[in-house]
Enzyme design. Structure first.
Site, PDB file in Angstrom:
ATOM      1  N   ASP A 146       4.003 -14.173  -6.977  1.00  0.00           N
ATOM      2  CA  ASP A 146       4.168 -13.341  -5.802  1.00  0.00           C
ATOM      3  C   ASP A 146       4.407 -14.124  -4.508  1.00  0.00           C
ATOM      4  OD1 ASP A 146       4.348 -10.863  -4.748  1.00  0.00           O
ATOM      5  OD2 ASP A 146       2.212 -10.588  -4.392  1.00  0.00           O
ATOM      6  N   CYS A 226       4.654   2.933   3.981  1.00  0.00           N
ATOM      7  CA  CYS A 226       3.561   2.695   3.021  1.00  0.00           C
ATOM      8  C   CYS A 226       2.322   2.099   3.711  1.00  0.00           C
ATOM      9  CB  CYS A 226       4.065   1.753   1.931  1.00  0.00           C
ATOM     10  SG  CYS A 226       2.811   1.290   0.746  1.00  0.00           S
ATOM     11  N   CYS A 253      -3.650   0.071  -0.363  1.00  0.00           N
ATOM     12  CA  CYS A 253      -3.770   1.474  -0.772  1.00  0.00           C
ATOM     13  C   CYS A 253      -3.509   1.557  -2.274  1.00  0.00           C
ATOM     14  CB  CYS A 253      -2.746   2.312  -0.003  1.00  0.00           C
ATOM     15  SG  CYS A 253      -2.561   3.998  -0.607  1.00  0.00           S
ATOM     16  N   CYS A 260      -2.333   7.916 -11.423  1.00  0.00           N
ATOM     17  CA  CYS A 260      -1.445   7.757 -12.581  1.00  0.00           C
ATOM     18  C   CYS A 260      -2.222   7.933 -13.887  1.00  0.00           C
ATOM     19  CB  CYS A 260      -0.782   6.378 -12.538  1.00  0.00           C
ATOM     20  SG  CYS A 260       0.302   6.101 -13.957  1.00  0.00           S
TER      21      CYS A 260
HETATM   22  S1  SF4 Z   1       3.215   8.345 -14.994  1.00  0.00           S
HETATM   23 FE1  SF4 Z   1       3.238   9.772 -13.265  1.00  0.00          FE
HETATM   24  S2  SF4 Z   1       1.813   8.931 -11.769  1.00  0.00           S
HETATM   25 FE2  SF4 Z   1       2.282   7.298 -13.223  1.00  0.00          FE
HETATM   26  S3  SF4 Z   1       3.965   6.180 -12.255  1.00  0.00           S
HETATM   27 FE3  SF4 Z   1       4.874   7.669 -13.663  1.00  0.00          FE
HETATM   28  S4  SF4 Z   1       5.280   9.441 -12.378  1.00  0.00           S
HETATM   29 FE4  SF4 Z   1       3.848   8.159 -11.264  1.00  0.00          FE
HETATM   30  S1  SF4 Z   2       0.137   6.035  -2.196  1.00  0.00           S
HETATM   31 FE1  SF4 Z   2      -0.351   4.388  -0.781  1.00  0.00          FE
HETATM   32  S2  SF4 Z   2       0.419   2.484  -1.775  1.00  0.00           S
HETATM   33 FE2  SF4 Z   2       1.335   4.228  -2.833  1.00  0.00          FE
HETATM   34  S3  SF4 Z   2       3.307   4.447  -1.790  1.00  0.00           S
HETATM   35 FE3  SF4 Z   2       1.857   5.846  -0.813  1.00  0.00          FE
HETATM   36  S4  SF4 Z   2       1.037   4.720   0.928  1.00  0.00           S
HETATM   37 FE4  SF4 Z   2       2.037   3.225  -0.425  1.00  0.00          FE
END
Ligand code: SF4
Ligand code: SF4
Length: 322
Positions: A146, A226, A253, A260
């Protein structure tokens, strides 16, 4: 090159068998504690180059001007390491076994609980390189975590470690997305892994949950919206309009990863270096807002939070308070 059995259990097969060599490398990566290892051919990535160009043209990199520099290096590993033949991608799980205890406390991204991952993953990768060159095959190589212009997620996906989810993270079946990615370029050909299919399907949980509406399309992040960008990368004052979207997030964040489904039921990490310093997870909201520079230095001395400095953390806290 060290002979097999001479203090090292790895087969010494030189360059003769790319399959055995790849297997031995993966076994050694596992032994070093990596949670995944995949290998791909070192070659230019024209499709990723187009995606990167379009992303930059839209200005989605916000104030990260460094992303515009040397875009050709990002898509061709040979420009980063001459003679690169193989790209070894590794994953290291950082999903913490315990979270912050005060629900009102400013929220820290999980990746920042323990020792800075740049250091931890790089050390492990360099050990892997040493093990390869001393016990598996006489290679030259270079490790990346990174810091250099390299599309680490794209390489990990090509190596079959997961797919790029709509939240733009690499999602690995069984391991989810709370994983650091490390990359090793080496100068010998190996057996290469195949990419796996996208498994997001018609899910849009991450897009819907983002409080800043920063995922402007599946797999397209507008960094300028973001929270991670605003609390970590951005060095200037945080604009009035954006403050409302921060919620309680003080550094980074995780929202689009927390929701997910592929992150449910994933085991926590076993990496001792990712253990938080004593007291960090128990800090109350009041503790955070009364944090002084001496305490900051002690608590975050080895953490990625050091990147923004005490002033940066104070700025973020002020935004949250406001
Ligand atoms: S499975 Fe759903 S929450 Fe996870 S990255 Fe794909 S679209 Fe987003
Ligand atoms: S949820 Fe948080 S880390 Fe994810 S894209 Fe949105 S602001 Fe960025």
């Amino acid at each position: 090159m060290q002979a097999a059995g001479a203090g090292n259990s790895l087969p010494s097969n030189g360059l003769k068998d790319p399959v055995l060599t790849a297997d031995a490398i993966k076994e050694e990566a596992r032994r070093l504690g990596f949670d995944g290892c995949g290998i791909s051919r070192a070659e230019a990535l024209p499709e990723d180059a187009l995606r990167l160009r379009s992303w930059l043209d839209h200005g989605y990199h916000a104030g990260m001007a460094y992303m515009e520099r040397q875009p050709e290096k990002r898509i061709d590993p040979n420009l980063l390491f001459e003679g690169a033949r193989s790209v070894i991608s590794v994953l290291l799980n950082y999903r913490p076994p315990k979270m912050q205890t005060d629900p009102e406390a400013p929220v820290l991204a999980k990746y920042a609980y323990g020792k800075d991952y740049h250091v931890v993953v790089r050390e492990k990768l360099n050990r892997l390189l040493k093990k390869i060159s001393s016990g598996i095959a006489p290679v030259r190589g270079r490790a990346f975590v990174d810091t250099a212009p390299l599309l680490e997620k794209a390489w990990a996906a090509r190596a079959g470690l997961g797919w790029i989810g709509k939240n733009t993270c690499l999602i690995s079946p069984g391991k989810g997305s709370f994983c650091f990615i490390g990359t090793l370029l080496i100068d010998i050909p190996l057996q290469y892994d195949r990419p796996i299919a996208d498994r997001c399907g018609d899910c849009t949980l991450c897009i819907d949950a983002c409080p800043a509406k920063a995922i402007v399309a599946p797999r397209t992040l507008d960094a300028g919206r973001c929270i991670s960008y605003w609390t970590i990368e951005n060095k200037a004052a945080i604009g009035e309009a954006f403050r409302n979207r921060l919620g309680n997030r003080v550094f980074g964040c995780d929202i689009c990863q927390d929701v997910c489904p592929w992150n449910r039921s994933v085991a926590p990490h076993h990496e001792k270096d990712f253990a938080p310093p004593p007291g960090l997870l128990e800090m109350t909201r009041a503790d955070w807002f009364s944090l002084n520079e001496e305490q900051y230095g002690r608590i975050f001395q080895n953490s990625a939070v050091k990147r923004i400095g005490f002033e940066g953390l104070k700025r973020n806290l002020e935004c949250i308070a406001g």
